[in-house]
Structures are given as structure tokens and as C-alpha cells.
Design an enzyme around this catalytic site. Structure first.
Site, mmCIF file in Angstrom:
data_model
loop_
_atom_site.group_PDB
_atom_site.id
_atom_site.type_symbol
_atom_site.label_atom_id
_atom_site.label_comp_id
_atom_site.label_asym_id
_atom_site.label_seq_id
_atom_site.Cartn_x
_atom_site.Cartn_y
_atom_site.Cartn_z
ATOM 1 N N HIS A 1 -9.545 1.346 5.033
ATOM 2 C CA HIS A 1 -8.130 1.465 5.113
ATOM 3 C C HIS A 1 -8.097 2.359 6.775
ATOM 4 O O HIS A 1 -8.860 3.438 6.847
ATOM 5 C CB HIS A 1 -7.137 2.006 4.411
ATOM 6 C CG HIS A 1 -5.602 2.065 5.035
ATOM 7 N ND1 HIS A 1 -5.055 2.704 5.751
ATOM 8 C CD2 HIS A 1 -4.687 0.855 4.701
ATOM 9 C CE1 HIS A 1 -4.027 2.599 6.058
ATOM 10 N NE2 HIS A 1 -3.587 1.156 5.588
ATOM 11 N N LYS B 1 0.261 4.178 -0.263
ATOM 12 C CA LYS B 1 -0.488 5.647 0.122
ATOM 13 C C LYS B 1 -0.143 6.818 -0.806
ATOM 14 O O LYS B 1 -0.341 6.657 -2.196
ATOM 15 C CB LYS B 1 -0.072 6.015 1.646
ATOM 16 C CG LYS B 1 -0.045 4.513 2.484
ATOM 17 C CD LYS B 1 0.519 4.586 3.781
ATOM 18 C CE LYS B 1 0.498 3.428 4.578
ATOM 19 N NZ LYS B 1 0.632 3.590 5.934
ATOM 20 N N GLY C 1 2.844 -1.201 4.038
ATOM 21 C CA GLY C 1 3.027 0.164 3.931
ATOM 22 C C GLY C 1 4.481 0.475 3.582
ATOM 23 O O GLY C 1 4.995 0.194 2.516
ATOM 24 N N GLY C 2 5.129 0.977 4.688
ATOM 25 C CA GLY C 2 6.219 1.408 4.422
ATOM 26 C C GLY C 2 7.396 0.832 3.928
ATOM 27 O O GLY C 2 8.117 1.032 2.923
ATOM 28 N N SER D 1 3.269 -2.610 10.373
ATOM 29 C CA SER D 1 4.901 -2.625 10.482
ATOM 30 C C SER D 1 5.547 -3.971 9.871
ATOM 31 O O SER D 1 6.455 -4.420 10.661
ATOM 32 C CB SER D 1 5.248 -2.340 11.740
ATOM 33 O OG SER D 1 4.813 -0.990 11.945
ATOM 34 N N GLY E 1 2.622 1.834 10.410
ATOM 35 C CA GLY E 1 3.563 2.996 10.278
ATOM 36 C C GLY E 1 4.075 3.135 11.687
ATOM 37 O O GLY E 1 4.911 4.564 11.494
ATOM 38 N N GLU F 1 -6.471 4.842 7.741
ATOM 39 C CA GLU F 1 -6.090 6.080 7.349
ATOM 40 C C GLU F 1 -7.568 6.792 6.921
ATOM 41 O O GLU F 1 -7.820 7.908 7.084
ATOM 42 C CB GLU F 1 -4.873 6.448 6.321
ATOM 43 C CG GLU F 1 -3.576 5.840 7.296
ATOM 44 C CD GLU F 1 -2.532 5.487 6.443
ATOM 45 O OE1 GLU F 1 -2.563 5.468 5.107
ATOM 46 O OE2 GLU F 1 -1.574 4.871 7.196
ATOM 47 N N GLU G 1 -5.520 -5.141 10.376
ATOM 48 C CA GLU G 1 -4.645 -4.287 10.672
ATOM 49 C C GLU G 1 -4.575 -3.481 11.812
ATOM 50 O O GLU G 1 -5.341 -2.499 12.050
ATOM 51 C CB GLU G 1 -4.451 -3.116 9.609
ATOM 52 C CG GLU G 1 -4.014 -3.853 8.397
ATOM 53 C CD GLU G 1 -3.418 -2.746 7.139
ATOM 54 O OE1 GLU G 1 -2.380 -3.098 6.731
ATOM 55 O OE2 GLU G 1 -4.097 -1.846 7.096
ATOM 56 N N ASN H 1 0.911 -1.366 -0.031
ATOM 57 C CA ASN H 1 -0.026 -0.089 -0.125
ATOM 58 C C ASN H 1 0.742 1.055 -0.041
ATOM 59 O O ASN H 1 1.509 1.422 1.161
ATOM 60 C CB ASN H 1 -1.069 -0.001 1.383
ATOM 61 C CG ASN H 1 -1.742 1.351 1.271
ATOM 62 O OD1 ASN H 1 -1.839 2.072 0.591
ATOM 63 N ND2 ASN H 1 -2.182 1.396 2.641
HETATM 64 C C1 PEP Z 1 -0.727 -0.184 5.751
HETATM 65 O O1 PEP Z 1 -0.643 1.007 5.278
HETATM 66 O O2 PEP Z 1 -1.581 -0.844 5.441
HETATM 67 C C2 PEP Z 1 0.425 -0.556 6.577
HETATM 68 C C3 PEP Z 1 0.362 -1.874 7.358
HETATM 69 O O3 PEP Z 1 1.389 0.298 6.779
HETATM 70 P P1 PEP Z 1 2.803 -0.034 7.352
HETATM 71 O O4 PEP Z 1 3.432 -1.358 6.807
HETATM 72 O O5 PEP Z 1 3.751 1.092 7.293
HETATM 73 O O6 PEP Z 1 2.818 -0.312 8.950
#
Ligand code: PEP
Length: 252
Positions: free
Chosen positions: A95, A11, A234-235, A213, A173, A97, A167, A9
Site C-alpha cells: 500500500h 488503516k 479507504g475513507g 477517493s 485520501g 502508505e 491506486e 481498507n
Molecule cells: C486506500 O487507503 O487504499 C484508499 C484508496 O483510500 P481512500 O479511499 O480514502 O482514498
């Protein structure tokens, strides 16, 4: 052996050119991967979606959001028809966010899921508890409500093929990931709730991902668990090196 799923993802990151650069950087690693082994998806910006969809058939493209109305006066929004025109079959819904910054609720997620259902798209529906809910021991109650309200009045066929991403909001994040045994317990609970509440008979396609994460060092701690089919990342999905490293781990 189970089919594993890795979805990045992105973002609000990466331009069209950066998306092309990323695909070039990972193409050697993904060229021989069969979708029965690992399904690799990326949710880039809306602008990069048609480009990603065109330049590789090894990565499935995922929209980060969609509006539930077919068309109309919704400035800044994207419709299912617009996604279908560029051959997008998957969308992230709910999500954290989106829930936090754009006031999305289980009810609006439900409308979006219905729009996807109507157009034979596949949803990646995100659920998860906040840190306060986690500390208060409300994780399962929160997730049950997100599932019951979010998936309300959807067909069994749609739910059978849905991807649920568990999640925990506090793990997204933050660098702080959930314990893998807890994640497995919640993944199994998600399957149980869906089976019970929606009276599901056929259940094999329903997938549950863990997100929060995830990185190359810990991806297999989650994906090796019985009820976790993959990861939403994500990251660590932004750098080709760590994306490739996660794929290599999933191949083990
Ligand atoms: C996400 O954006 O769905 C996510 C899990 O981010 P991260 O892996 O950065 O925690």
C-alpha cells in the site's frame, strides 16, 4: 456477469468494539449477497482481524501487512503463520502508505508476496504513481516496474489469483479521484503487462481494483469499466452508511 470486489481498507482506524458495531450495522445489507456476485472484504486492525473473521462469513478478512520472514527478532511485526492461525487468507502488500512511511520497496514487496505464495495466501498488491510521476507522464513506466519487480519469480498459479489494486498515490485520501477512463486504461495495461511479462496463459482470475477517493457517488464509474473488477476504498469504507451505499451501487 463479472464478480465485483469491494475491499475496505480501514488503516489505523476502529477498535475491536467499533468493528463489531460496524458488522452489526451492515449485516442486513450483506446477508443475501453471494460471493459470485460481490466479494466484500475488510482490512481492519490486526487486533480486530480474528474478531471480524469469526463474526461474519459474508466479509473476507484482509491483513493490512505481513512480514516476509517466518519468525524471529522483528519487533512489532506479524508473520504469515500468525495470520494463518486465525484463518486469514488475504493480505494487502505495498500500500502506498507502507511504501511512503515504512520505506517499503518493490523488492521488499516481492519478498512478502513470496511469503504469501509459500503459504497459499492471496495478495492484494498495490501499485500506483505519485503526483510528480503522473505529471511527468511516467504512470505506465512506474507501474510496469512495480509489477515486474514486485511479481518477480512468483509462480504462474500465484499470479493467476492475485488481486492488483491500482491506486494513484495522489488520489488516496485526497478527495481527488482519477478519471475513470484513465483508470480503465491503466487497468487494461496492468493485465497486458502481466500477461506479456509473465507469459500467462490462464488469466481469468486475475483481478484489478481501482482505489483512490472512491465513494458511493463514483464507484460504478470505475467498476462498470471492462478491466476494473472492483474497488479498494479507504475513507468511504469507515462509515456503515457509505459502505452499504457502495454495496447497493454494485448490486445495480
Ligand atoms: C486506500 O487507503 O487504499 C484508499 C484508496 O483510500 P481512500 O479511499 O480514502 O482514498
Amino acid at each position: 456477469m463479472k464478480t465485483k470486489i469491494l475491499i475496505g481498507n480501514w488503516k489505523m482506524n476502529k477498535t475491536i468494539q467499533e468493528t463489531i458495531g460496524f458488522v452489526c450495522a451492515v449485516k442486513e445489507t450483506i446477508k443475501d449477497i453471494e460471493p459470485e456476485q460481490i466479494m466484500i472484504g475488510i482490512a481492519p486492525s490486526f487486533l480486530a482481524l480474528p474478531v471480524l473473521e469469526k463474526i461474519t462469513d459474508k466479509i473476507f478478512s484482509v491483513a493490512q501487512n505481513v512480514h516476509y520472514e517466518e519468525k524471529g527478532a522483528y519487533t512489532g511485526e506479524i508473520s504469515v503463520e500468525m495470520l494463518k492461525e486465525i484463518e486469514i487468507d488475504y493480505a494487502l502488500i505495498g500500500h502506498s502508505e507502507r511504501r511512503k512511511y515504512f520505506n517499503e520497496s518493490n523488492e521488499s514487496c516481492n519478498l512478502k508476496l513470496k511469503a504469501l505464495e509459500k503459504n497459499q495466501m492471496i495478495a492484494v498488491y498495490c501499485v500506483g504513481e505519485t503526483i510528480e510521476e503522473y505529471r511527468d507522464g511516467k504512470t505506465k513506466a512506474v507501474i510496469k516496474t512495480q509489477l515486474i519487480e514486485g511479481l518477480k519469480d512468483l509462480s504462474k498459479e500465484f499470479i493467476e489469483n492475485i488481486i492488483i489494486a491500482y491506486e494513484p498515490v495522489w488520489a488516496i485520501g485526497t478527495g481527488e479521484s482519477a478519471n475513470e477512463d484513465i483508470a480503465q486504461d491503466i487497468a487494461s495495461y496492468i493485465k497486458e503487462v502481466i500477461k506479456e511479462e509473465f507469459k500467462m496463459k490462464y488469466f481469468d482470475n486475475l483481478k484489478v481494483l481501482y482505489g483512490g477517493s472512491v465513494k458511493p457517488e463514483n464507484i460504478n464509474d470505475y467498476v462498470n469499466k471492462d478491466d476494473i473488477d472492483g474497488a479498494l476504498v479507504g475513507g468511504a469504507s469507515l462509515s456503515p452508511d457509505s459502505f452499504v451505499a457502495m454495496i447497493e451501487k454494485l448490486k445495480e
